[in-house]
Design a protein around this motif. Structure first.
Motif, mmCIF file in Angstrom:
data_model
loop_
_atom_site.group_PDB
_atom_site.id
_atom_site.type_symbol
_atom_site.label_atom_id
_atom_site.label_comp_id
_atom_site.label_asym_id
_atom_site.label_seq_id
_atom_site.Cartn_x
_atom_site.Cartn_y
_atom_site.Cartn_z
ATOM 1 N N UNK A 81 0.774 -1.243 0.000
ATOM 2 C CA UNK A 81 0.000 0.000 0.000
ATOM 3 C C UNK A 81 0.803 1.288 0.000
ATOM 4 N N UNK A 82 2.120 1.196 -0.088
ATOM 5 C CA UNK A 82 2.933 2.406 0.015
ATOM 6 C C UNK A 82 2.981 3.170 -1.302
ATOM 7 N N UNK A 83 2.713 4.471 -1.228
ATOM 8 C CA UNK A 83 2.788 5.323 -2.407
ATOM 9 C C UNK A 83 4.238 5.440 -2.911
ATOM 10 N N UNK A 84 5.194 5.271 -2.016
ATOM 11 C CA UNK A 84 6.603 5.376 -2.390
ATOM 12 C C UNK A 84 7.191 4.053 -2.877
ATOM 13 N N UNK A 85 6.419 2.960 -2.770
ATOM 14 C CA UNK A 85 6.932 1.644 -3.150
ATOM 15 C C UNK A 85 7.311 1.619 -4.629
ATOM 16 N N UNK A 86 8.463 1.049 -4.911
ATOM 17 C CA UNK A 86 8.909 0.880 -6.293
ATOM 18 C C UNK A 86 9.591 2.087 -6.886
ATOM 19 N N UNK A 87 9.497 3.235 -6.246
ATOM 20 C CA UNK A 87 10.084 4.444 -6.817
ATOM 21 C C UNK A 87 11.610 4.443 -6.727
ATOM 22 N N UNK A 169 1.905 7.451 -9.492
ATOM 23 C CA UNK A 169 2.709 6.582 -8.623
ATOM 24 C C UNK A 169 2.540 5.151 -9.124
ATOM 25 N N UNK A 170 3.557 4.351 -8.931
ATOM 26 C CA UNK A 170 3.488 2.944 -9.344
ATOM 27 C C UNK A 170 2.407 2.209 -8.556
ATOM 28 N N UNK A 171 2.245 2.565 -7.296
ATOM 29 C CA UNK A 171 1.175 1.981 -6.484
ATOM 30 C C UNK A 171 -0.188 2.254 -7.118
ATOM 31 N N UNK A 172 -0.459 3.528 -7.417
ATOM 32 C CA UNK A 172 -1.736 3.879 -8.016
ATOM 33 C C UNK A 172 -1.942 3.238 -9.377
ATOM 34 N N UNK A 173 -0.858 3.106 -10.145
ATOM 35 C CA UNK A 173 -0.945 2.512 -11.479
ATOM 36 C C UNK A 173 -1.311 1.035 -11.408
ATOM 37 N N UNK A 204 -7.833 1.653 14.721
ATOM 38 C CA UNK A 204 -7.029 0.742 15.531
ATOM 39 C C UNK A 204 -6.520 -0.443 14.724
ATOM 40 N N UNK A 205 -5.310 -0.879 15.054
ATOM 41 C CA UNK A 205 -4.601 -2.007 14.455
ATOM 42 C C UNK A 205 -3.985 -1.677 13.104
ATOM 43 N N UNK A 206 -3.942 -0.395 12.747
ATOM 44 C CA UNK A 206 -3.156 -0.001 11.586
ATOM 45 C C UNK A 206 -1.732 0.315 12.057
ATOM 46 N N UNK A 207 -0.750 -0.307 11.410
ATOM 47 C CA UNK A 207 0.653 -0.096 11.780
ATOM 48 C C UNK A 207 1.201 1.063 10.936
ATOM 49 N N UNK A 208 0.957 2.272 11.380
ATOM 50 C CA UNK A 208 1.231 3.468 10.594
ATOM 51 C C UNK A 208 2.720 3.702 10.344
ATOM 52 N N UNK A 209 3.029 4.106 9.101
ATOM 53 C CA UNK A 209 4.385 4.449 8.710
ATOM 54 C C UNK A 209 4.349 5.797 7.986
ATOM 55 N N UNK A 210 5.526 6.315 7.662
ATOM 56 C CA UNK A 210 5.618 7.615 7.007
ATOM 57 C C UNK A 210 4.900 7.605 5.668
ATOM 58 N N UNK A 211 5.012 6.492 4.932
ATOM 59 C CA UNK A 211 4.472 6.443 3.577
ATOM 60 C C UNK A 211 3.108 5.776 3.489
ATOM 61 N N UNK A 212 2.543 5.346 4.602
ATOM 62 C CA UNK A 212 1.223 4.716 4.579
ATOM 63 C C UNK A 212 0.736 4.567 6.017
#
Length: 353
Positions: A81-87, A169-173, A204-212
């Motif tokens: 689910x990361x918008x930055x994934x693959x970039x 973004x590759x994620x969105x694509x 609750x139970x979302x493991x939040x990160x900078x990119x998602x």
């Protein structure tokens, strides 16, 4: 009813599975997950306690689907689910999961004549087009105006007919490519489907990160008294998003599960909307009030790759077709996540701190 939820140990998948089992105890629910994301292992005991059968498998593997029993509906909630994934130039896992994995899910559903509910993303809308929208700058946030250069956008937010030309973004694509395949399976194979383009989902139970998972990240950093940063757009923290509590998303999926014929073949935007939106600056203020803590927030003026100034979901279509509207606003969401952090501090601190 028998259900398969892919990404079933993830934040969205496990939350939907547990809520469905609580409301429909006679349903047989299978949760398929590869447990790649850190924190997903915490879902296993919760799924087991709820009476949900966990299956350790990977949607990238057709053979893992061959071992699954027939079901009535597939809820496709798996994704990188990361918008930055693959970039960074290594998009293989992203594409294999979000696109080819969807193909495996579709073929499994087709084999068993199962209905197909797909969780897509607002990130299918192109970045550059969103960035050229007309907005006003209020004291604490950016605001969309009604006068816009393209269709599908107003002060209410972005609607389903927003133009799709351009990079996203590759994620969105990968999610948009999956949407196109789903429409083909619907039209030519007769698979009953619905596509939900979700805004920012949280709870609750979302493991939040900078990119998602920025909502949980923001609250957790206040809770554990660490630093944050307003990144981009002058470092003012005025960039704005709408937030959808997982409990509100559950109500929509529950409705679709039992009324799919009414939305068969549809693409629906589903998010918090204007009433459940906040800028980072506004979210900071609410976090300070709820946690009673004030932390250092740095300012980074330069924009990040694939970031956008503001996104608000226009829920007009989904409300018209289903009657669904989100109920939980930003403050209620912050309080719910804060209570969850408080109650599960020992388990969550190594992951979120």
């Amino acid at each position: 009813m028998k259900l398969l939820i892919t990404g079933g140990a993830g934040f969205v998948g496990s939350s939907l599975a547990i809520s469905l089992k609580q409301n429909y105890p006679n349903y047989q629910i299978y949760a398929l997950d590869n447990l790649k994301r850190r924190g997903s292992e915490l879902s296993l005991s919760r799924l087991k306690a709820a009476g949900i059968e966990f299956v350790h498998g990977d949607i990238r593997s057709k053979e893992d689907f061959d071992a699954l029993p027939a079901v009535d509906t597939v809820i496709e909630a798996s994704a990188e689910p990361s918008v930055l994934a693959g970039l960074d130039g290594t998009p293989d896992y992203l594409i294999n999961t979000n696109l080819f994995g969807t193909v495996n899910c579709l073929n499994y559903a087709l084999k068993h004549k199962a209905n197909f509910i797909f969780l897509s993303t607002s990130r299918v809308y192109p970045i550059k087009t969103i960035e050229t929208l007309n907005f006003s700058e209020a004291d604490s946030r950016f605001v969309l105006t009604d006068d816009q250069p393209v269709p599908g956008v107003s002060a209410r937010g972005i609607a389903e007919n927003f133009p799709l030309d351009g990079a996203r973004s590759l994620y969105g694509t990968t999610k948009l490519a999956s949407e196109l395949l789903i429409q083909e399976y619907n039209e030519f194979y007769g698979l009953k489907t619905v596509i939900n383009r979700c805004g920012v989902i949280t709870g609750p139970w979302q493991m939040g990160k900078v990119d998602q998972g920025v909502m949980v990240l923001w609250i957790a950093k206040h809770f554990f008294e660490q630093q944050l940063a307003y990144i981009g757009y002058g470092g003012t923290g005025k960039q704005t998003r709408d937030m959808l509590h997982i409990a509100d998303l559950y109500r929509l999926i529950d409705w679709q599960l039992h009324n799919l014929d009414a939305v068969n073949g549809e693409i629906l935007n589903a998010g918090g909307g204007v009433d459940s939106s906040a800028s980072l600056q506004e979210l900071t203020r609410i976090c300070q009030e709820v946690t009673g803590k004030t932390i250092r927030i740095n300012q980074v003026t330069e924009n990040r790759a694939a970031d956008i100034r503001l996104y608000i979901t226009d829920n007009t279509k989904v409300t018209r077709l289903t009657g669904w509207k989100p109920r939980l606003g930003i403050r209620a969401i912050v309080m719910d996540i804060h209570d969850w952090l408080n109650e599960n501090r020992a388990a969550l601190e190594p992951i979120l701190k």
